[in-house]
Design a protein around this motif. Structure first.
Motif, PDB file in Angstrom:
ATOM      1  N   THR A   1      30.241  -0.094   6.021  1.00 28.18           N
ATOM      2  CA  THR A   1      31.116  -0.983   6.780  1.00 28.18           C
ATOM      3  C   THR A   1      31.727  -0.264   7.979  1.00 28.18           C
TER       4      THR A   1
ATOM      5  N   GLU B   1      36.677  -6.371   6.990  1.00 24.67           N
ATOM      6  CA  GLU B   1      35.929  -5.133   6.725  1.00 24.67           C
ATOM      7  C   GLU B   1      36.264  -4.542   5.357  1.00 24.67           C
TER       8      GLU B   1
ATOM      9  N   LEU C   1      34.874  -6.814   2.551  1.00 25.06           N
ATOM     10  CA  LEU C   1      33.516  -7.313   2.800  1.00 25.06           C
ATOM     11  C   LEU C   1      32.732  -7.496   1.513  1.00 25.06           C
TER      12      LEU C   1
END
Length: 450
Positions: A33, A293, A296
């Motif tokens: 990520t 993020e 995720l």
């Protein structure tokens, strides 16, 4: 002395245990990520460079100190100190390190519990138990608390068996399973529509992005934290290595395995994100930034698995099984740090020390859950962004400035008599003395002011 307190029986056992400590959720979740948010291949190139210029030298500092002392971090740093002030500082650093490792495990157990719950949720969905699957995948205090206890019982059970029968045996089993599972998932995801777009982002660098100061700082942090540095986990594992091992070689192998798994995870997560995008799942916001993020793994990926139908349920099961293994191999090293200190400094039996400390950490995890919005982010930030860099800085100072150079060389000669004439000895001592402290201090300053 080393035999009485336990010892890894083989190089393979140590590499699997140390790599297992290093390979955790950060490698399989965090690194991809970070790459997705920082230019893909540009981040990958900078990360690879910094992993060997920062992470490997700092890792070697902990392993060498640990093997020299064959003791916990408090005792080890005191032994290489040159006077009363540095002995006190060493003891303080070791104690702070075991407290930080305990708090990292307290939030890690929460996230790991989510992984196990989602893994079982996927299994429940496969057998048609939709009600159970919904409970397992829905964020609730009851579910979270239950799986914190489950995960901590697994960790406690392994550590209670000792170095050879617990840490080494289970690391040697779990790490190959992790590698095979990860490899199978990568091969499958790469066959799906949209995967090649993600692969291009991951492998075709934008060299202008590689010069971004923020990208470099993020890559520095990922390289440092990916090897579990700063809290004494690698020091305590190093203390269980026999004196015949060539430390620069085994340290290089651990670093290689850790980086290799992080890079391989990128071949899974980034293509999976673009498969999700191809299937209509939004992964970017209006400004082009990655949506959620930090979460995720619990937002975009489950939507991807759902869009894949029955095959998605199998992939989801394998993915969260993979994440659960990664979490467990890291957690056992974190628990071993305070357990080793309690056994060696206070004369406790291993089983009683594990039960006491494991119980305390479980209680802290439950307390965090009861005050999740306030405490979870605070504990994560305090331990990983601030405490780990400062502790890693002190370890490098001890290896580079406080420990006498002739004693350090003598320790390395035990497993490599010709070490004085090698490239490692020409570069590593000044690198860990000057370069590593400056870079680590830079990470800390960026976290503090940036």
């Amino acid at each position: 002395m080393a035999s009485a307190r336990g010892e890894f029986s083989s190089r393979f056992g140590f590499i699997m245990a140390a790599a297992g400590s290093a390979v955790g959720l950060g490698n399989i979740w965090g690194f991809p990520t970070q790459a997705a948010s920082n230019g893909g291949a540009a981040f990958l190139l900078v990360y690879l460079l910094l992993a060997f210029t920062l992470a490997y030298p700092a890792l070697m500092a902990e392993i060498i100190i640990g093997r020299h002392a064959h003791a916990n971090a408090v005792n080890a740093l005191q032994r290489i100190a040159g006077g009363p002030v540095t002995r006190r500082l060493g003891a303080t650093t070791g104690l702070v390190g075991l407290v930080v490792a305990s708090f990292i495990l307290s939030f890690y157990a929460i996230v790991a519990g989510w992984m196990i719950a989602h893994c079982l949720g996927s299994l429940a969905a496969l057998v048609g138990a939709d009600g159970i699957a919904a409970w397992l995948t829905f964020f609730s205090l009851g579910r979270n608390a239950s799986f914190v206890v489950v995960f901590m019982l697994l960790t406690i059970g392994i550590i209670a068996e000792g170095v050879h029968d617990g840490i080494e045996r289970w690391s040697s089993r779990l790490m190959p399973i992790l590698l095979v599972t990860l490899g199978c998932l990568v091969l499958y995801v790469l066959t799906l529509d949209g995967a090649m777009e993600g692969l291009k982002v991951y492998l075709l660098p934008d060299f202008s992005a590689a010069l971004s100061p923020q990208l470099i700082i993020n890559a520095l942090g990922s390289a440092f934290f990916s090897l579990s540095l700063g809290v004494g986990t690698m020091l305590i594992y190093g203390s269980y290595i026999n004196d015949r091992e060539n430390l620069p070689v085994v340290g290089g192998l651990v670093t290689g395995v850790d980086i290799g798994i992080a890079v391989l995870a990128g071949f899974l997560v980034l293509p999976a994100m673009y498969v999700a995008l191809h299937n209509g799942v939004e992964i970017f916001d209006a400004a082009g930034g990655l949506i959620s993020e930090d979460t995720l793994i619990f937002t975009v990926l489950p939507e991807l698995f759902t869009s894949m139908g029955v095959a998605g349920a199998f992939v989801s099961l394998l993915f969260f099984f993979l994440m659960s293994i990664a979490a467990l191999t890291s957690s056992i090293s974190m628990l071993e740090v305070p357990v080793a200190y309690t056994i060696e400094e206070h004369g406790a039996s291993r089983r009683s020390a594990v039960l006491l400390i494991g119980g305390i950490i479980t209680a802290i995890s439950l307390l965090i859950l009861l005050n999740f919005e306030t405490l979870f982010g605070l504990v994560v930030t305090a331990t990983t962004r601030y405490s780990q860099p400062l502790l890693g800085f002190v370890f490098c100072i001890y290896a580079g400035w406080i420990w006498r150079r002739d004693q350090l060389l003598e320790e390395l000669r035990k497993g490599s008599p010709e070490i004085a004439g090698t490239l490692f000895w020409r570069i590593w001592p000044w690198h860990v003395r000057l370069v590593c402290p400056l870079i680590i201090f830079g990470i800390f300053a960026q976290n503090l002011f940036g």
